[in-house]
Design a protein around this motif. Structure first.
Motif, PDB file in Angstrom:
ATOM      1  N   VAL A  43      33.207  18.796  65.951  1.00 31.81           N
ATOM      2  CA  VAL A  43      34.371  19.666  65.793  1.00 31.81           C
ATOM      3  C   VAL A  43      35.065  19.260  64.499  1.00 31.81           C
ATOM      4  O   VAL A  43      35.382  18.084  64.296  1.00 31.81           O
ATOM      5  CB  VAL A  43      35.337  19.536  66.993  1.00 31.81           C
ATOM      6  CG1 VAL A  43      36.568  20.412  66.787  1.00 31.81           C
ATOM      7  CG2 VAL A  43      34.615  19.892  68.293  1.00 31.81           C
ATOM      8  N   TYR A  44      35.269  20.234  63.626  1.00 33.28           N
ATOM      9  CA  TYR A  44      35.929  20.005  62.349  1.00 33.28           C
ATOM     10  C   TYR A  44      37.219  20.810  62.282  1.00 33.28           C
ATOM     11  O   TYR A  44      37.313  21.889  62.866  1.00 33.28           O
ATOM     12  CB  TYR A  44      35.003  20.439  61.200  1.00 33.28           C
ATOM     13  CG  TYR A  44      33.973  19.405  60.843  1.00 33.28           C
ATOM     14  CD1 TYR A  44      34.115  18.623  59.699  1.00 33.28           C
ATOM     15  CD2 TYR A  44      32.859  19.191  61.642  1.00 33.28           C
ATOM     16  CE1 TYR A  44      33.178  17.675  59.370  1.00 33.28           C
ATOM     17  CE2 TYR A  44      31.918  18.245  61.312  1.00 33.28           C
ATOM     18  CZ  TYR A  44      32.074  17.477  60.180  1.00 33.28           C
ATOM     19  OH  TYR A  44      31.149  16.526  59.860  1.00 33.28           O
ATOM     20  N   GLU A  45      38.189  20.273  61.542  1.00 37.59           N
ATOM     21  CA  GLU A  45      39.451  20.980  61.321  1.00 37.59           C
ATOM     22  C   GLU A  45      39.885  20.848  59.867  1.00 37.59           C
ATOM     23  O   GLU A  45      39.542  19.877  59.194  1.00 37.59           O
ATOM     24  CB  GLU A  45      40.570  20.385  62.188  1.00 37.59           C
ATOM     25  CG  GLU A  45      40.645  20.939  63.563  1.00 37.59           C
ATOM     26  CD  GLU A  45      41.909  20.521  64.301  1.00 37.59           C
ATOM     27  OE1 GLU A  45      42.033  20.933  65.469  1.00 37.59           O
ATOM     28  OE2 GLU A  45      42.775  19.823  63.742  1.00 37.59           O
ATOM     29  N   LYS A  46      40.651  21.828  59.466  1.00 43.69           N
ATOM     30  CA  LYS A  46      41.269  21.837  58.157  1.00 43.69           C
ATOM     31  C   LYS A  46      42.718  22.249  58.331  1.00 43.69           C
ATOM     32  O   LYS A  46      43.007  23.246  59.019  1.00 43.69           O
ATOM     33  CB  LYS A  46      40.551  22.836  57.237  1.00 43.69           C
ATOM     34  CG  LYS A  46      41.178  22.973  55.875  1.00 43.69           C
ATOM     35  CD  LYS A  46      40.433  23.995  55.030  1.00 43.69           C
ATOM     36  CE  LYS A  46      41.035  24.096  53.648  1.00 43.69           C
ATOM     37  NZ  LYS A  46      40.265  24.998  52.793  1.00 43.69           N
ATOM     38  N   ARG A  47      43.612  21.508  57.747  1.00 46.37           N
ATOM     39  CA  ARG A  47      45.033  21.878  57.772  1.00 46.37           C
ATOM     40  C   ARG A  47      45.249  23.032  56.815  1.00 46.37           C
ATOM     41  O   ARG A  47      44.689  23.057  55.719  1.00 46.37           O
ATOM     42  CB  ARG A  47      45.929  20.706  57.364  1.00 46.37           C
ATOM     43  CG  ARG A  47      45.804  19.466  58.232  1.00 46.37           C
ATOM     44  CD  ARG A  47      46.204  19.611  59.654  1.00 46.37           C
ATOM     45  NE  ARG A  47      47.602  19.869  59.834  1.00 46.37           N
ATOM     46  CZ  ARG A  47      48.156  20.168  60.995  1.00 46.37           C
ATOM     47  NH1 ARG A  47      47.417  20.246  62.075  1.00 46.37           N
ATOM     48  NH2 ARG A  47      49.428  20.397  61.107  1.00 46.37           N
ATOM     49  N   LEU A  48      46.022  24.019  57.232  1.00 43.13           N
ATOM     50  CA  LEU A  48      46.357  25.160  56.381  1.00 43.13           C
ATOM     51  C   LEU A  48      47.815  25.028  55.951  1.00 43.13           C
ATOM     52  O   LEU A  48      48.644  24.568  56.725  1.00 43.13           O
ATOM     53  CB  LEU A  48      46.132  26.471  57.136  1.00 43.13           C
ATOM     54  CG  LEU A  48      44.709  26.706  57.633  1.00 43.13           C
ATOM     55  CD1 LEU A  48      44.652  27.968  58.472  1.00 43.13           C
ATOM     56  CD2 LEU A  48      43.734  26.796  56.466  1.00 43.13           C
ATOM     57  N   THR A  49      48.105  25.473  54.760  1.00 45.00           N
ATOM     58  CA  THR A  49      49.495  25.386  54.289  1.00 45.00           C
ATOM     59  C   THR A  49      50.150  26.740  54.309  1.00 45.00           C
ATOM     60  O   THR A  49      49.515  27.749  54.281  1.00 45.00           O
ATOM     61  CB  THR A  49      49.545  24.841  52.847  1.00 45.00           C
ATOM     62  OG1 THR A  49      48.704  25.650  52.018  1.00 45.00           O
ATOM     63  CG2 THR A  49      49.072  23.408  52.819  1.00 45.00           C
TER      64      THR A  49
ATOM     65  N   GLU B 117      41.006  32.243  55.892  1.00 44.95           N
ATOM     66  CA  GLU B 117      42.195  31.385  55.795  1.00 44.95           C
ATOM     67  C   GLU B 117      43.451  32.200  55.512  1.00 44.95           C
ATOM     68  O   GLU B 117      44.530  31.879  56.005  1.00 44.95           O
ATOM     69  CB  GLU B 117      42.003  30.323  54.716  1.00 44.95           C
ATOM     70  CG  GLU B 117      40.997  29.266  55.094  1.00 44.95           C
ATOM     71  CD  GLU B 117      40.703  28.285  53.968  1.00 44.95           C
ATOM     72  OE1 GLU B 117      41.261  28.432  52.854  1.00 44.95           O
ATOM     73  OE2 GLU B 117      39.906  27.362  54.200  1.00 44.95           O
ATOM     74  N   GLY B 118      43.320  33.258  54.730  1.00 45.92           N
ATOM     75  CA  GLY B 118      44.475  34.081  54.382  1.00 45.92           C
ATOM     76  C   GLY B 118      44.851  35.116  55.433  1.00 45.92           C
ATOM     77  O   GLY B 118      45.923  35.723  55.351  1.00 45.92           O
ATOM     78  N   CYS B 119      44.011  35.310  56.420  1.00 46.97           N
ATOM     79  CA  CYS B 119      44.246  36.349  57.425  1.00 46.97           C
ATOM     80  C   CYS B 119      45.173  35.922  58.553  1.00 46.97           C
ATOM     81  O   CYS B 119      45.582  36.762  59.360  1.00 46.97           O
ATOM     82  CB  CYS B 119      42.915  36.800  58.031  1.00 46.97           C
ATOM     83  SG  CYS B 119      41.912  37.787  56.916  1.00 46.97           S
ATOM     84  N   PHE B 120      45.497  34.652  58.631  1.00 46.66           N
ATOM     85  CA  PHE B 120      46.292  34.131  59.735  1.00 46.66           C
ATOM     86  C   PHE B 120      47.480  33.337  59.181  1.00 46.66           C
ATOM     87  O   PHE B 120      47.492  32.096  59.239  1.00 46.66           O
ATOM     88  CB  PHE B 120      45.427  33.245  60.642  1.00 46.66           C
ATOM     89  CG  PHE B 120      44.268  33.969  61.272  1.00 46.66           C
ATOM     90  CD1 PHE B 120      44.413  34.601  62.498  1.00 46.66           C
ATOM     91  CD2 PHE B 120      43.034  34.026  60.642  1.00 46.66           C
ATOM     92  CE1 PHE B 120      43.358  35.272  63.091  1.00 46.66           C
ATOM     93  CE2 PHE B 120      41.957  34.691  61.218  1.00 46.66           C
ATOM     94  CZ  PHE B 120      42.129  35.318  62.443  1.00 46.66           C
ATOM     95  N   PRO B 121      48.491  34.017  58.648  1.00 43.31           N
ATOM     96  CA  PRO B 121      49.602  33.301  57.992  1.00 43.31           C
ATOM     97  C   PRO B 121      50.386  32.390  58.931  1.00 43.31           C
ATOM     98  O   PRO B 121      51.023  31.439  58.476  1.00 43.31           O
ATOM     99  CB  PRO B 121      50.478  34.428  57.447  1.00 43.31           C
ATOM    100  CG  PRO B 121      50.085  35.640  58.221  1.00 43.31           C
ATOM    101  CD  PRO B 121      48.663  35.457  58.623  1.00 43.31           C
ATOM    102  N   GLN B 122      50.338  32.631  60.231  1.00 40.36           N
ATOM    103  CA  GLN B 122      51.064  31.806  61.187  1.00 40.36           C
ATOM    104  C   GLN B 122      50.314  30.516  61.533  1.00 40.36           C
ATOM    105  O   GLN B 122      50.878  29.595  62.113  1.00 40.36           O
ATOM    106  CB  GLN B 122      51.340  32.592  62.481  1.00 40.36           C
ATOM    107  CG  GLN B 122      50.144  32.747  63.413  1.00 40.36           C
ATOM    108  CD  GLN B 122      49.019  33.690  62.950  1.00 40.36           C
ATOM    109  OE1 GLN B 122      49.093  34.344  61.928  1.00 40.36           O
ATOM    110  NE2 GLN B 122      47.936  33.743  63.732  1.00 40.36           N
TER     111      GLN B 122
END
Length: 165
Positions: free
Chosen positions: A159-165, A110-115
């Motif tokens: 298919v699962y998704e999680k929103r990233l902030t 999760e932290g590897c893709f800041p965009q």
């Protein structure tokens, strides 16, 4: 349990990753697909030759959980369409599950893709432990696919998704 650290996979890790995936897949999927089908899939998808191109893939992360003696987990994710990241793999050795390795790998990805604004994955619907894990990590089911992992697998998945902030 021996402490572990998360690091980037290297060429020297590929055989150990292949072995880890074979062990994990048999433990997880033999009861669903049968040992012969699992052996066929792991030989194709998880061989050293199949894993090697991931090491140099742009806009991706290939991680391992290393306890200093062996690899107990792995994760691979890559940029998808738009601002999505696709988590292609996250596996933890069966005897090491529920020890925080999966959560640590997921947090690092999760932290590897800041965009990125979301993380997406596919999971076999019969893999209830994985579904519980992803739901507890904030993922929600957003659809399904008839071909998990590649366009010809014939393996249905949620298919699962999680929103990233």
């Amino acid at each position: 349990m021996t402490p572990f650290f998360i690091r980037t996979a290297t060429p020297r890790d590929l055989q150990a990753i292949s072995d880890l995936l074979r062990e994990t897949w048999h433990a997880t999927y033999d009861g669903i697909y049968g040992a012969a089908r699992v052996s066929e899939l792991t030989a194709s998808w998880h061989s050293v030759d199949a894993l090697e191109p991931r090491l140099g893939r742009l806009n991706s992360e290939f991680l391992v959980a290393d306890d200093g003696e062996r690899l107990d987990g792995m994760a691979f994710a890559a940029a998808g369409e738009g601002r999505a990241v696709v988590l292609h793999q996250l596996y933890v050795r069966p005897g090491c599950q529920r020890a925080g390795i999966g959560r640590s790998l997921l947090r690092e990805i999760e932290g590897c893709f800041p965009q990125a604004d979301r993380l997406r994955l596919e999971v076999e619907e019969a893999n209830e432990p994985a579904i519980r894990f992803y739901r507890s990590a904030g993922f929600a089911c957003v659809g399904s696919t008839a071909n998990c992992c590649d366009d010809t697998s014939g393996i249905p998945a949620a298919v699962y998704e999680k929103r990233l902030t």
